[in-house]
Design a protein around this motif. Structure first.
Motif, mmCIF file in Angstrom:
data_model
loop_
_atom_site.group_PDB
_atom_site.id
_atom_site.type_symbol
_atom_site.label_atom_id
_atom_site.label_comp_id
_atom_site.label_asym_id
_atom_site.label_seq_id
_atom_site.Cartn_x
_atom_site.Cartn_y
_atom_site.Cartn_z
ATOM 1 N N LYS A 53 0.865 -1.184 0.000
ATOM 2 C CA LYS A 53 0.000 0.000 0.000
ATOM 3 C C LYS A 53 0.898 1.230 0.000
ATOM 4 N N ALA A 54 0.329 2.353 -0.438
ATOM 5 C CA ALA A 54 1.104 3.592 -0.418
ATOM 6 C C ALA A 54 0.173 4.786 -0.321
ATOM 7 N N SER A 55 0.702 5.861 0.246
ATOM 8 C CA SER A 55 0.021 7.147 0.217
ATOM 9 C C SER A 55 0.682 8.001 -0.852
ATOM 10 N N LEU A 56 0.011 9.070 -1.233
ATOM 11 C CA LEU A 56 0.571 9.987 -2.231
ATOM 12 C C LEU A 56 0.218 11.405 -1.842
ATOM 13 N N PHE A 57 1.215 12.300 -1.902
ATOM 14 C CA PHE A 57 0.858 13.714 -1.820
ATOM 15 C C PHE A 57 1.526 14.466 -2.951
ATOM 16 N N ALA A 58 0.940 15.590 -3.297
ATOM 17 C CA ALA A 58 1.377 16.341 -4.475
ATOM 18 C C ALA A 58 1.206 17.824 -4.220
ATOM 19 N N ASN A 59 2.048 18.610 -4.853
ATOM 20 C CA ASN A 59 1.938 20.061 -4.736
ATOM 21 C C ASN A 59 1.549 20.630 -6.099
ATOM 22 N N VAL A 60 0.355 21.201 -6.173
ATOM 23 C CA VAL A 60 -0.152 21.765 -7.418
ATOM 24 C C VAL A 60 0.005 23.279 -7.332
ATOM 25 N N GLY A 61 0.853 23.848 -8.202
ATOM 26 C CA GLY A 61 1.098 25.290 -8.142
ATOM 27 C C GLY A 61 2.453 25.568 -7.517
ATOM 28 N N PRO A 62 2.668 26.830 -7.110
ATOM 29 C CA PRO A 62 4.004 27.204 -6.622
ATOM 30 C C PRO A 62 4.333 26.537 -5.289
ATOM 31 N N MET A 63 5.643 26.315 -5.062
ATOM 32 C CA MET A 63 6.099 25.731 -3.785
ATOM 33 C C MET A 63 6.249 26.860 -2.770
ATOM 34 N N VAL A 64 5.115 27.367 -2.300
ATOM 35 C CA VAL A 64 5.148 28.461 -1.312
ATOM 36 C C VAL A 64 4.196 28.130 -0.169
ATOM 37 N N GLU A 65 4.353 28.822 0.931
ATOM 38 C CA GLU A 65 3.473 28.620 2.081
ATOM 39 C C GLU A 65 2.095 29.214 1.818
ATOM 40 N N GLY A 66 1.134 28.837 2.656
ATOM 41 C CA GLY A 66 -0.191 29.445 2.597
ATOM 42 C C GLY A 66 -1.163 28.729 1.677
ATOM 43 N N GLY A 67 -0.809 27.533 1.235
ATOM 44 C CA GLY A 67 -1.708 26.777 0.374
ATOM 45 C C GLY A 67 -2.791 26.060 1.164
ATOM 46 N N VAL A 68 -3.540 25.221 0.436
ATOM 47 C CA VAL A 68 -4.629 24.474 1.062
ATOM 48 C C VAL A 68 -4.446 22.988 0.773
ATOM 49 N N VAL A 69 -4.463 22.167 1.804
ATOM 50 C CA VAL A 69 -4.379 20.717 1.645
ATOM 51 C C VAL A 69 -5.781 20.158 1.417
ATOM 52 N N LEU A 70 -5.932 19.350 0.371
ATOM 53 C CA LEU A 70 -7.164 18.592 0.161
ATOM 54 C C LEU A 70 -6.854 17.152 0.548
ATOM 55 N N SER A 71 -7.423 16.697 1.641
ATOM 56 C CA SER A 71 -7.066 15.397 2.210
ATOM 57 C C SER A 71 -8.174 14.376 1.996
ATOM 58 N N GLY A 72 -7.783 13.230 1.415
ATOM 59 C CA GLY A 72 -8.740 12.148 1.213
ATOM 60 C C GLY A 72 -8.087 10.810 1.479
ATOM 61 N N HIS A 73 -8.892 9.758 1.611
ATOM 62 C CA HIS A 73 -8.311 8.431 1.705
ATOM 63 C C HIS A 73 -8.693 7.634 0.472
ATOM 64 N N THR A 74 -7.810 6.680 0.095
ATOM 65 C CA THR A 74 -8.039 5.897 -1.122
ATOM 66 C C THR A 74 -8.716 4.570 -0.835
ATOM 67 N N ASP A 75 -8.675 4.119 0.431
ATOM 68 C CA ASP A 75 -9.234 2.806 0.756
ATOM 69 C C ASP A 75 -10.740 2.904 1.007
ATOM 70 N N VAL A 76 -11.384 1.766 0.868
ATOM 71 C CA VAL A 76 -12.835 1.671 1.105
ATOM 72 C C VAL A 76 -13.100 0.466 2.008
ATOM 73 N N VAL A 77 -14.275 0.437 2.599
ATOM 74 C CA VAL A 77 -14.621 -0.696 3.467
ATOM 75 C C VAL A 77 -15.028 -1.901 2.599
ATOM 76 N N PRO A 78 -14.923 -3.119 3.140
ATOM 77 C CA PRO A 78 -15.228 -4.314 2.340
ATOM 78 C C PRO A 78 -16.696 -4.382 1.896
#
Ligand SMILES: [Zn+2]
Length: 386
Positions: A53-78
Motif C-alpha cells: 500500500k502507499a500514500s501519495l501527496f502532491a503540490n499543485v502550483g508554486p512551492m510556497v506557504e499558505g496553500g490548502v491541503v485537500l485530504s482524502g483516503h483511497t481505501d474503502v470498506v469491504p
C-alpha cells in the motif's frame, strides 16, 4: 497531451480500483501519479512497511506557504457480506445517484480534487493546492501519520487542511477521537472451592469493566464545557467484547475485552489512555499480592486523536467563505482531521455526499452533491489564484 477528466469520469476511474482496506491500493496510486505527473505536478509516494500500500501527496502550483491541503483516503470498506444489487466497482448512474463502493466515502472528494488540477494550473495559482491521499483510513488510520510527517518535511506549510469526508459540504470544525484498546488479564488457576488461593482473570477483567462503566456514567453526568455540539457532550467509554475462562469450577487463567473510547474535545485520547493504564497497574498490583503471576495488560489497537474546535481557525474561515455555511457543526465519527491538527495544521472537515450512505451496500453519491463539490473546487481555485 495530458489526460483530462470530468469529476464523474475521474470518480468512475477511481471506483474501478478495488481498494478495499484489506487489499493493495497500488494500482490506484500508480494511476494517480501518472495522471498528476502528466500535468507536470510533483508527487511523493510513501509505501507502507509491507510494500503493498502507499500514500501519495502532491503540490499543485508554486512551492510556497499558505496553500490548502485537500485530504482524502483511497481505501474503502469491504463489500463482503453486504447485499449489493450491482457491481461495486463499476460506477452506475440511476435516478440522480452515482452508485459504487467508495462513491461517497470518499472517492467522490478525491475525484473532485484530482479533476480540478488542469484548471488550477491554468488559473495560475498564487498559493498551492496540496493533494494528500492516504490508505488504511478505514482500518486504524495507519497511512496518514507517516504521510503527514513527510509532507511537513517536503512541502511548504499550508494555511488550511480540508478533510473531504462526506458532510453534505457542511463545515465541520470538530469531531471526537477513537481509542481502541485490548485489555488482557492473566490469573492463577485453582479449584473454585479454594478460589481465595488463586486469581480469576474473569473477575479481574470484570472489575475493570465495571470501573470503565462507572467512568461512562460519571461522564454523562458531567457534560464538558464547550462540547454542546456533540451527542453526548462528553467522552464515551464502551466495552464491546469480553471473553475468558475455561470451566465453571476453575478460576480463570485468561480473559480479554475490547474498549472503545470516543474522546470528546477538549479531552484527548492520550489522557484517557493514561487513566486506563493507571487503573490497569492498580488492579495488577492488587492481584499480584495474591499471586505474582497475575497480569493486566493494555494494548493500543488504534488511536485517532479528536479534532478540537479552533478559535478563529483558518480552515473553518476559508470553508465558510467557500460554502456560505455559517453554522457550527461537530460530528461523532472520526476522520484524519485530528492527525493533521495534532501537528499544527488548521483543519476542518467538508466534503460532498452524506455519511448515511458511507459503508452501506449500494453506496452512492448524489449527482447534485458532486456538482456542488465541483463548484466548491472552482471557488477554491479562484481564491488561491487571487
Ligand atoms: Zn471516509
Amino acid at each position: 497531451m495530458a489526460d483530462r477528466y470530468t469529476p464523474r469520469e475521474m470518480l468512475e476511474k477511481l471506483v474501478s480500483f478495488d481498494t478495499t482496506c484489506t487489499r493493495s491500493n497500488l494500482a490506484l496510486i500508480d494511476f494517480v501519479r501518472d495522471y498528476l505527473e502528466g500535468h507536470g505536478v510533483a508527487c511523493w509516494v510513501t509505501p507502507n512497511a509491507a510494500g503493498d500500500k502507499a500514500s501519495l501527496f502532491a503540490n499543485v502550483g508554486p512551492m510556497v506557504e499558505g496553500g490548502v491541503v485537500l485530504s482524502g483516503h483511497t481505501d474503502v470498506v469491504p463489500v463482503e457480506g453486504q447485499d449489493w444489487t450491482r457491481d461495486p466497482w463499476t460506477l452506475v448512474e440511476e435516478n440522480g445517484r452515482l452508485y459504487g463502493r467508495g462513491a461517497c466515502d470518499m472517492k467522490g472528494f478525491d475525484a473532485l480534487a484530482l479533476a480540478i488540477v488542469p484548471e488550477a494550473l491554468e488559473a495560475g495559482l498564487k498559493r498551492p493546492i496540496q493533494i494528500a491521499l492516504s490508505y488504511d483510513e478505514e482500518d486504524g488510520m495507519y497511512g496518514a501519520p507517516p504521510m503527514i510527517e513527510r509532507m511537513q518535511a517536503e512541502l511548504p506549510m499550508a494555511s488550511a487542511v480540508i478533510v473531504g469526508e462526506p458532510s453534505r459540504l457542511a463545515v465541520v470544525g470538530a469531531h471526537k477521537g477513537i481509542l481502541e484498546l485490548i485489555v488482557r488479564t492473566k490469573g492463577f488457576e485453582t479449584h473454585s472451592s479454594i478460589r481465595h488461593k488463586g486469581v480469576s482473570a474473569v473477575h479481574l477483567a470484570a472489575r475493570f469493566v465495571t470501573w470503565l462503566d462507572d467512568r461512562q456514567d460519571e461522564n454523562l453526568g458531567r457534560p464538558l464545557p464547550g462540547a454542546e455540539l456533540f451527542d453526548p457532550p462528553c467522552t464515551s467509554v464502551h466495552v464491546g467484547e469480553f471473553q475468558g475462562g475455561e470451566a465453571h469450577n476453575i478460576t480463570a487463567g485468561r480473559a480479554w475485552f475490547s474498549v472503545d473510547v470516543r474522546a470528546c474535545p477538549p479531552e484527548t485520547s492520550a489522557e484517557w489512555l493514561e487513566r486506563i493504564q493507571a487503573k490497569a497497574a492498580e488492579l495488577e498490583a492488587a492481584a499480584q499480592k495474591i499471586r505474582p503471576e497475575a497480569r493486566v495488560e493494555v494494548e493500543v489497537k488504534a488511536d485517532v486523536p479528536p479534532c478540537a474546535p479552533e478559535k478563529n481557525g483558518a480552515a473553518e474561515a476559508l470553508l465558510r467563505r467557500l460554502t456560505g455555511d455559517n453554522a457550527s457543526n461537530a460530528v461523532s465519527y472520526a476522520t484524519e482531521a485530528g492527525l493533521f491538527q495534532r501537528v499544527g495544521y488548521s483543519t476542518a472537515v467538508c466534503g460532498p455526499g452524506d455519511i448515511a450512505q458511507a459503508h452501506q451496500p449500494d453506496e452512492y453519491i448524489e449527482v447534485e452533491q458532486l456538482e456542488k463539490g465541483e463548484a466548491f473546487m472552482k471557488r477554491l481555485v479562484a481564491h488561491l489564484s487571487a
